[in-house]
Design a protein around this motif. Structure first.
Motif, mmCIF file in Angstrom:
data_model
loop_
_atom_site.group_PDB
_atom_site.id
_atom_site.type_symbol
_atom_site.label_atom_id
_atom_site.label_comp_id
_atom_site.label_asym_id
_atom_site.label_seq_id
_atom_site.Cartn_x
_atom_site.Cartn_y
_atom_site.Cartn_z
ATOM 1 N N MET A 51 0.873 -1.244 -0.044
ATOM 2 C CA MET A 51 -0.153 -0.014 -0.004
ATOM 3 C C MET A 51 0.921 1.327 0.222
ATOM 4 S SD MET A 51 -3.291 -0.546 -0.262
ATOM 5 C CE MET A 51 -3.762 1.000 0.237
ATOM 6 N N ALA A 52 1.852 1.262 0.745
ATOM 7 C CA ALA A 52 2.810 2.391 0.742
ATOM 8 C C ALA A 52 3.537 2.643 -0.546
ATOM 9 C CB ALA A 52 3.884 2.228 1.892
ATOM 10 N N LEU A 53 3.830 1.596 -1.004
ATOM 11 C CA LEU A 53 4.456 1.505 -2.555
ATOM 12 C C LEU A 53 3.437 2.154 -3.485
ATOM 13 C CD1 LEU A 53 6.915 0.947 -4.618
ATOM 14 C CD2 LEU A 53 5.890 -1.573 -4.340
ATOM 15 N N PHE A 54 2.244 1.563 -3.543
ATOM 16 C CA PHE A 54 1.502 1.977 -4.518
ATOM 17 C C PHE A 54 0.868 3.304 -4.238
ATOM 18 C CE2 PHE A 54 0.003 -2.481 -6.058
ATOM 19 C CZ PHE A 54 1.238 -2.643 -6.449
ATOM 20 N N SER A 55 0.714 3.901 -3.057
ATOM 21 C CA SER A 55 0.211 5.228 -2.765
ATOM 22 C C SER A 55 0.988 6.276 -2.529
ATOM 23 C CB SER A 55 -0.601 4.953 -1.462
ATOM 24 O OG SER A 55 0.144 4.704 -0.410
ATOM 25 N N GLY A 56 2.374 5.910 -2.562
ATOM 26 C CA GLY A 56 3.346 6.669 -2.102
ATOM 27 C C GLY A 56 3.239 7.442 -1.017
ATOM 28 N N GLU A 57 2.484 6.907 0.103
ATOM 29 C CA GLU A 57 2.276 7.297 1.378
ATOM 30 C C GLU A 57 3.031 6.609 2.300
ATOM 31 O OE1 GLU A 57 -1.981 7.530 1.825
ATOM 32 O OE2 GLU A 57 -2.216 9.389 0.388
ATOM 33 N N PRO A 58 4.188 6.949 2.924
ATOM 34 C CA PRO A 58 5.047 6.017 3.840
ATOM 35 C C PRO A 58 4.153 5.768 5.140
ATOM 36 C CG PRO A 58 5.987 8.112 3.592
ATOM 37 C CD PRO A 58 4.800 8.031 2.412
ATOM 38 N N GLY A 59 3.322 6.597 5.383
ATOM 39 C CA GLY A 59 2.517 6.258 6.604
ATOM 40 C C GLY A 59 1.958 4.748 6.688
ATOM 41 N N TRP A 60 1.494 4.426 5.393
ATOM 42 C CA TRP A 60 1.012 3.073 5.300
ATOM 43 C C TRP A 60 1.746 1.862 5.915
ATOM 44 C CZ3 TRP A 60 -3.802 1.244 4.965
ATOM 45 C CH2 TRP A 60 -4.773 1.973 4.184
ATOM 46 N N LEU A 61 3.178 2.165 6.220
ATOM 47 C CA LEU A 61 4.182 1.064 6.693
ATOM 48 C C LEU A 61 3.877 0.959 8.127
ATOM 49 C CD1 LEU A 61 7.351 2.309 5.084
ATOM 50 C CD2 LEU A 61 5.994 0.220 4.579
ATOM 51 N N ARG A 62 3.389 1.933 8.843
ATOM 52 C CA ARG A 62 3.121 1.597 10.222
ATOM 53 C C ARG A 62 2.038 0.794 10.782
ATOM 54 N NH1 ARG A 62 1.995 7.686 9.803
ATOM 55 N NH2 ARG A 62 3.969 8.576 9.880
ATOM 56 N N VAL A 63 2.396 -0.190 11.875
ATOM 57 C CA VAL A 63 1.762 -1.335 12.510
ATOM 58 C C VAL A 63 1.581 -0.984 13.877
ATOM 59 C CG1 VAL A 63 2.013 -2.819 10.381
ATOM 60 C CG2 VAL A 63 3.614 -2.867 12.514
ATOM 61 N N ARG A 64 0.644 -1.675 14.395
ATOM 62 C CA ARG A 64 0.682 -1.534 15.948
ATOM 63 C C ARG A 64 1.547 -2.958 16.659
ATOM 64 N NH1 ARG A 64 -4.042 0.352 19.178
ATOM 65 N NH2 ARG A 64 -4.131 2.455 18.781
ATOM 66 N N PRO A 65 2.171 -2.825 17.518
ATOM 67 C CA PRO A 65 2.760 -3.975 18.213
ATOM 68 C C PRO A 65 1.624 -4.797 18.581
ATOM 69 C CG PRO A 65 3.799 -1.895 19.071
ATOM 70 C CD PRO A 65 2.291 -1.647 18.092
ATOM 71 N N PRO A 66 2.020 -6.044 18.613
ATOM 72 C CA PRO A 66 3.255 -7.002 18.588
ATOM 73 C C PRO A 66 3.848 -7.022 17.126
ATOM 74 C CG PRO A 66 1.442 -8.389 18.666
ATOM 75 C CD PRO A 66 1.013 -7.126 18.804
ATOM 76 N N LEU A 67 3.040 -6.375 16.232
ATOM 77 C CA LEU A 67 3.653 -6.642 14.715
ATOM 78 C C LEU A 67 4.709 -5.423 14.491
ATOM 79 C CD1 LEU A 67 0.443 -6.948 12.506
ATOM 80 C CD2 LEU A 67 1.996 -8.607 13.211
ATOM 81 N N VAL A 68 5.760 -5.755 13.565
ATOM 82 C CA VAL A 68 6.971 -5.027 13.395
ATOM 83 C C VAL A 68 6.800 -4.411 12.193
ATOM 84 C CG1 VAL A 68 9.373 -4.736 13.522
ATOM 85 C CG2 VAL A 68 8.225 -6.253 15.365
#
Length: 314
Positions: A273-290
């Motif tokens: 999603m970050a790649l296709f949208s150009g929005e790096p905010g899509w990379l964020r996840v909630r712990p426990p995911l990294v």
């Protein structure tokens, strides 16, 4: 006391593609409501019948009840029709599942997706049945508006839905339980569910390579993680299972899933999603995911580019 199945009940189940929404986050890891609504609008503009919030792909159990309620309210406030929203209301504590289910029903959403109990393991069939009964019976005057989909994903929950559980719940609540989402990712299991229950329930699968087989057996749609960025391909798989393009579409999906196997799945999906949208905010996840590291994201970008996938190519 049980009542006989309603012949019109199955037709009330959802059809089409209802993507299992990824949940965009702000820098403080709170939900980015504006971005989530924009994502929903983009998906519906590309033919999705609705959207599904806070399932496994959406990191649902990582958010509080208040956050999940607010997100649904914000989606509606931002122009997403309530009847085009499905909500996974699953929580470890039954009173919270009941509260979220009641909130969703009163908001007017299409339906609710509910996992079996997913903290304690080795739970008996009766224990699973009792959990669903606690929520359904607890709906009180809101029960007639509840459309419930049973959610089977034992590799995540550690607790499955046996045929006995499904048959018992369907016989007890024929007008409430509309379908089953099978995300066990085992073709034989999905076929077994279709053969046992498709007459009275719609059986959906979350594993996209199985969509054509299930489409031939009467499945009418899907709640899909890949549909976040390739909804048209996912739609064709289940709605046109015997079209000329379907074998190539299916092979493409199988290859993509194989490529993503080198990554943690939800961070990788958000990476796309970050790649296709150009929005790096899509990379964020909630712990426990990294979240993907910069090196991992760069490697994923090369993988996706080499695969020949682009946002316009679905």
């Amino acid at each position: 006391m049980t009542t006989p199945p309603n012949p019109e009940q199955k037709s009330a189940a959802f059809s089409g593609i209802w993507p299992a929404l990824l949940t965009p986050l702000k820098a403080d890891l709170s939900i980015d409501h504006a971005r989530l609504a924009a994502h929903c609008k983009s998906l519906m503009a590309r033919g999705c019948a609705g959207v599904t919030a806070f399932g496994t792909t959406g990191e649902g159990p990582s958010f509080s009840m208040a956050e999940r309620k607010e997100a649904i309210e914000q989606l509606m406030a931002n122009g997403i029709p309530a009847d085009r929203i499905m909500v996974s209301t699953s929580c470890a504590a039954l009173p919270e599942t009941l509260e979220l289910t009641r909130h969703a029903v009163r908001a007017g959403v299409h339906g609710c997706l509910m996992l079996p109990p997913f903290f304690l393991k080795g739970v008996s069939d009766q224990g699973v049945i009792d959990c669903y009964r606690h929520v359904i019976d607890g709906m009180g005057q809101d029960l007639p508006q509840l459309k419930l989909y049973l959610y089977h994903i034992p590799q995540v929950t550690g607790v499955g839905l046996s045929h006995h559980v499904i048959a018992t719940l369907k016989s007890m609540y024929p007008d409430t339980i509309l379908g089953i989402k099978d995300s066990a990712c085992t073709t034989a299991h999905s076929i077994g569910l279709a053969e046992a229950f498709m007459k009275d329930l719609t059986v959906y699968v979350g594993f996209e390579p199985d969509l054509p087989e299930m489409g031939r057996r009467g499945s009418t749609g899907a709640i899909s993680g890949l549909a976040n960025f390739m909804p048209r391909v996912v739609s064709r798989l289940v709605t046109q299972p015997d079209a000329d393009v379907t074998p190539a579409d299916r092979e493409r999906v199988v290859r993509l899933i194989g490529l993503l196997g080198d990554y943690s799945l939800m961070p990788a999906l958000k990476g796309i999603m970050a790649l296709f949208s150009g929005e790096p905010g899509w990379l964020r996840v909630r712990p426990p995911l990294v979240a993907l590291t910069p090196d991992e994201f760069q490697r994923l970008e090369k993988t996706i580019r080499d695969f020949g996938m682009a946002p316009e190519s679905d």
